[in-house]
Design an enzyme around this catalytic site. Structure first.
Site, PDB file in Angstrom:
ATOM      1  N   ASP A 112     -10.783  -5.108  -0.714  1.00 47.06           N
ATOM      2  CA  ASP A 112      -9.708  -4.689   0.185  1.00 47.06           C
ATOM      3  C   ASP A 112     -10.302  -3.842   1.301  1.00 47.06           C
ATOM      4  O   ASP A 112     -10.903  -2.795   1.044  1.00 47.06           O
ATOM      5  CB  ASP A 112      -8.695  -3.883  -0.642  1.00 47.06           C
ATOM      6  N   ASP A 127       0.849  -1.196   0.000  1.00 45.93           N
ATOM      7  CA  ASP A 127       0.000   0.000   0.000  1.00 45.93           C
ATOM      8  C   ASP A 127       0.876   1.234   0.000  1.00 45.93           C
ATOM      9  O   ASP A 127       1.781   1.356   0.820  1.00 45.93           O
ATOM     10  CB  ASP A 127      -0.870   0.016   1.259  1.00 45.93           C
TER      11      ASP A 127
HETATM   12  C1  DX5 Z   1      -6.645   0.395   3.207  1.00 47.35           C
HETATM   13  C2  DX5 Z   1      -5.590  -0.472   2.540  1.00 47.35           C
HETATM   14  C3  DX5 Z   1      -5.745  -1.882   2.874  1.00 47.35           C
HETATM   15  C4  DX5 Z   1      -5.604  -2.174   4.303  1.00 47.35           C
HETATM   16  C5  DX5 Z   1      -6.464  -3.322   4.638  1.00 47.35           C
HETATM   17  O1  DX5 Z   1      -6.397   1.680   2.922  1.00 47.35           O
HETATM   18  O2  DX5 Z   1      -5.695  -0.356   1.162  1.00 47.35           O
HETATM   19  O3  DX5 Z   1      -4.925  -2.739   2.107  1.00 47.35           O
HETATM   20  O4  DX5 Z   1      -4.278  -2.423   4.632  1.00 47.35           O
HETATM   21  O5  DX5 Z   1      -6.337  -3.591   5.983  1.00 47.35           O
HETATM   22  P1  DX5 Z   1      -7.335  -4.531   6.778  1.00 47.35           P
HETATM   23  O6  DX5 Z   1      -7.293  -5.879   6.126  1.00 47.35           O
HETATM   24  O7  DX5 Z   1      -6.779  -4.523   8.157  1.00 47.35           O
HETATM   25  O8  DX5 Z   1      -8.671  -3.874   6.662  1.00 47.35           O
END
Ligand code: DX5
Length: 220
Positions: free
Chosen positions: A174, A35
């Site tokens: 996601d 990310d």
């Molecule tokens: C959110 C990111 C995600 C995040 C997901 O902005 O794009 O990839 O890391 O995290 P979880 O799985 O903890 O919701």
């Protein structure tokens, strides 16, 4: 529907032992998501292309750019950052790119798959005209910026509609994906599951991945 893929996102991994954490889950990951945040498109910041110098992995990367107006030069810095890594796809946001088609074309010119992401409030209609230009669509199930947020179930109607439109497209979700929400996403038609805190905040990361796969198998 294409094959189910598990994509751990390293956002909530322990950055001080990032390599070890990646080593633990590599054999159970189809892609690894990186990310990238700019504190403009989202209210959070991460290292930019230098992130890719901090680890190595045999798993191809899914680079999620939560970045306002990523230029060709900016995208190139990721491509050139660590030649030992394989980049599977670069995902850019519909909301962040004025000239989305050109950005997607530039990614593809570099032999990398191009993907587009839409935020929870963005309708699917916004990207219908570029579906033929992408190899994957990311339907965000939280507002981008932070891991550990709650899965927004209402986004599943977009996943369903997209799956009907494109039976063979990789559809990624996601945000807030865990062993309870993964079956909802797969039932709707998603086949690429990004998971961060559920894996990296678990004592046993491999078990967390297996729990997701088991739950999908039992509930879908
Ligand atoms: C959110 C990111 C995600 C995040 C997901 O902005 O794009 O990839 O890391 O995290 P979880 O799985 O903890 O919701």
């Amino acid at each position: 529907m294409p094959k189910l893929k598990i994509v751990p996102s390293i956002l909530s991994a322990n950055q001080d032992r990032l390599q070890e954490e990646i080593n633990e889950i590599e054999d159970y990951s189809d892609l690894l998501q990186v990310d990238v945040m700019d504190n403009k498109f989202v209210p959070n910041i991460t290292p930019q292309a230098e992130l890719l110098k901090k680890f190595n992995t045999k798993v191809p990367l899914d680079i999620h750019l939560m970045v306002k107006e990523p230029s060709n030069e900016y995208i190139e810095t990721f491509i050139n950052s660590n030649k030992k890594l394989k980049i599977n796809n670069i995902t850019v946001h519909y909301e962040a790119c004025r000239n989305l088609k050109k950005t997607l074309e530039f990614i593809k010119k570099n032999n990398i798959k191009a993907a587009v992401a839409i935020n929870p409030k963005t309708p699917l209609d916004a990207i219908k005209d570029i579906l033929d230009k992408v190899e994957m669509v990311l339907i965000m199930t939280v507002e981008p910026g932070f891991s550990g947020q709650k899965f927004i179930e209402s986004c599943m109607s977009k996943v369903k509609e997209l799956r009907e439109l494109r039976p063979n497209l990789d559809i990624e979700v996601d945000g807030g994906v865990n062993d309870k929400t993964a079956p909802l996403a797969v039932k709707a038609g998603a086949n690429v599951l990004v998971v961060s805190s559920f894996i990296f905040k678990s004592k046993d990361k491999v078990k967390a991945i297996k729990d997701i796969l088991k739950s999908v198998k039992q509930n879908v």
